[in-house]
Enzyme design. Sequence first.
Site, PDB file in Angstrom:
ATOM      1  N   GLY A  38       0.812  -1.206   0.000  1.00 11.63           N
ATOM      2  CA  GLY A  38       0.000   0.000   0.000  1.00 11.63           C
ATOM      3  C   GLY A  38       0.844   1.254   0.000  1.00 11.63           C
ATOM      4  N   GLY A  88       1.387   5.278   1.384  1.00 11.69           N
ATOM      5  CA  GLY A  88       1.262   5.878   2.702  1.00 11.69           C
ATOM      6  C   GLY A  88       2.417   5.520   3.620  1.00 11.69           C
ATOM      7  N   HIS A  89       3.310   4.636   3.111  1.00  7.30           N
ATOM      8  CA  HIS A  89       4.461   4.223   3.918  1.00  7.30           C
ATOM      9  C   HIS A  89       5.767   4.837   3.384  1.00  7.30           C
ATOM     10  CE1 HIS A  89       1.902   1.385   5.914  1.00  7.30           C
ATOM     11  NE2 HIS A  89       1.610   0.765   4.777  1.00  7.30           N
ATOM     12  N   ASP A 135      -2.146  -8.490   0.204  1.00 12.65           N
ATOM     13  CA  ASP A 135      -0.859  -8.639  -0.482  1.00 12.65           C
ATOM     14  C   ASP A 135      -0.599 -10.095  -0.836  1.00 12.65           C
ATOM     15  OD1 ASP A 135       0.159  -5.921  -0.549  1.00 12.65           O
ATOM     16  OD2 ASP A 135       0.379  -6.043   1.620  1.00 12.65           O
ATOM     17  N   HIS A 164      -0.598   0.396  10.228  1.00 14.09           N
ATOM     18  CA  HIS A 164      -1.825   0.985   9.695  1.00 14.09           C
ATOM     19  C   HIS A 164      -2.748   1.356  10.833  1.00 14.09           C
ATOM     20  CE1 HIS A 164      -0.265  -2.062   6.871  1.00 14.09           C
ATOM     21  NE2 HIS A 164      -0.423  -1.095   5.991  1.00 14.09           N
TER      22      HIS A 164
END
Lengths: 334, 334
Positions: free
Chosen positions: B55, B57-58, B111, B221
Amino acid sequence: MKKLINNPDHVVDDMIKGFLKAHSSSISKVEAHHRAIIRKYSKEKKKVSVIIGGGSGHEPAFMGYVGKGMADGVAVGNIFASPPPTPIAEAIKAVDTKKESILIYGNYQGDIMNFSMAADLVEMEEDIEVKQIIVKDDVASAPKGESEQRRGISGEFFVIKVAGAASEMGKDIDEVYRLTEKANENVCSMGVGLTPCSLPQTGEPSFQLEDDEMEIGLGHHGEPGVEKGKLQSSSKVAERIVHDILADMSLVKDDEVTVLVNGLGSTTRMELYIFFDEVEKLLSEKGIRIYRSYVGDYSTSLEMGGCSLSLLKMDSELKPMIDYFAYSPMYEQK
Amino acid sequence: MKKLINNPDHVVDDMIKGFLKAHSSSISKVEAHHRAIIRKYSKEKKKVSVIIGGGSGHEPAFMGYVGKGMADGVAVGNIFASPPPTPIAEAIKAVDTKKESILIYGNYQGDIMNFSMAADLVEMEEDIEVKQIIVKDDVASAPKGESEQRRGISGEFFVIKVAGAASEMGKDIDEVYRLTEKANENVCSMGVGLTPCSLPQTGEPSFQLEDDEMEIGLGHHGEPGVEKGKLQSSSKVAERIVHDILADMSLVKDDEVTVLVNGLGSTTRMELYIFFDEVEKLLSEKGIRIYRSYVGDYSTSLEMGGCSLSLLKMDSELKPMIDYFAYSPMYEQK
């Protein structure tokens, strides 16, 4: 605001301890002063030395800029406060190889006073020739024509990089000074703040902004900007900042700039890349070419939200300086 | 929470645009899919390819890990959501030089499903041999003995670095897999959250914490941790985290570890270095030696406040892998 720290009165020294341990392969402390840090092997080569410094809270600036092709030594101040003359003088002495030193720091009263006193000290006591470069890149902090009043912000990274490269190339002090001052003249910056930071000792926000507000032109310590208003899109903010910076730089079609999009602390890289994309579009529309790009946290204001943009006008002399190999804790970790 | 963005629905694609422009000298897009990114010159050398993803955002994970001595390609998902099979398969195909590929990703259902489907696809259609490594380093997310249930967090950086090095050294797929899996087995991590992040589309905090609270063992998260309580000192938090990690690793005096203190987004480097100092003291008390140290933002959770610690147990095989030269957008900018 919450901080993961121990004693708020000791944050700077605690940070330095961790920094020295984490980067022990390339960084040393100076025995004569615990707030002076130098790069290892700084005496291996006879060259003009580059000394920097300023308040803490801007990490990786300035400690993280000490390394090969960057600065030789740094004096570390308290949070948002200039280091006193002693650590500056001790940093200068600790890396001295040929009695020639360039000092680079931002245009703040405390820094000017303390770096100048340190310069006088080492000139008198050690016969070291010192030249000083005062960075004043923030176009929002004073109008064109009054650039002497401007604050130094993220553009200092470029100025230090050019000095470090010129010095590492073995140039003499006049030439290092000339090239560094050229970088200083050629760089303009401007920022935007979305959320304040807070000092560990007080825990209080450094300034007030409503939940839907932003402040354009905000300084790196929360100094007031040029416009406070509703939060706008990245595209609108980029338009305003690029406009104000270009109004100050004599750029024409096909000129080249190196771009830095600098995060102030809590701004995500996602936002920085989105902002970079907007900046690139605006420059491209004007036919201005990007020579090199930097995106990330280079000079923060603790956990402030927002970013700053720095543009360095390039020429054939500055290109090899910006391209020159540099290796410091901020890049260290391959 | 305020974000400097344009359309909240387009943040990932806007970010990718900026990323590709900022790092155009070393990164390319894949023509077949706009969410697949590869390193330039990835086909210059015949070798096992390393494909990563997850994802958004990391950042800098995972895009910023694509480069020489790191990953060859990445598939970029929506914020905190797995990329679908297609960009993963396209990334694999775009860098294929010898029909052998290692996929590395965190232990999340989406994932696992999507990377496995992509693996099936390229095995069937392109006859590429694929091996998968699922990172599960977060000791707080399931007890010892149930490590198959554990989430992948910041330790993935080490796993990818080892895979990238082994692949660049020209090792065959079984050997790259063996070494990467060894790194995966040897790394344990655990985090602490101080403040939540918010998704651009909702603007709502991802979890709730009072002004004087923290949560130990929080996921990347915002998944619940193992203990929610009053904010403690860096020293106390380090004690708890180091204790829990060491309880899981069979380390004895004179063993060596590589240490990563990873910022989750809005945590200052000042706090990270202070935390590193505490970790170093605790390891040193137990006679555990630090082989190498990393301090900074390696795998963030948007603007979450807090940090995570990853320890990689070193041995004579892993040392040259961790020391191996790597060069990716996250380090790029000399």
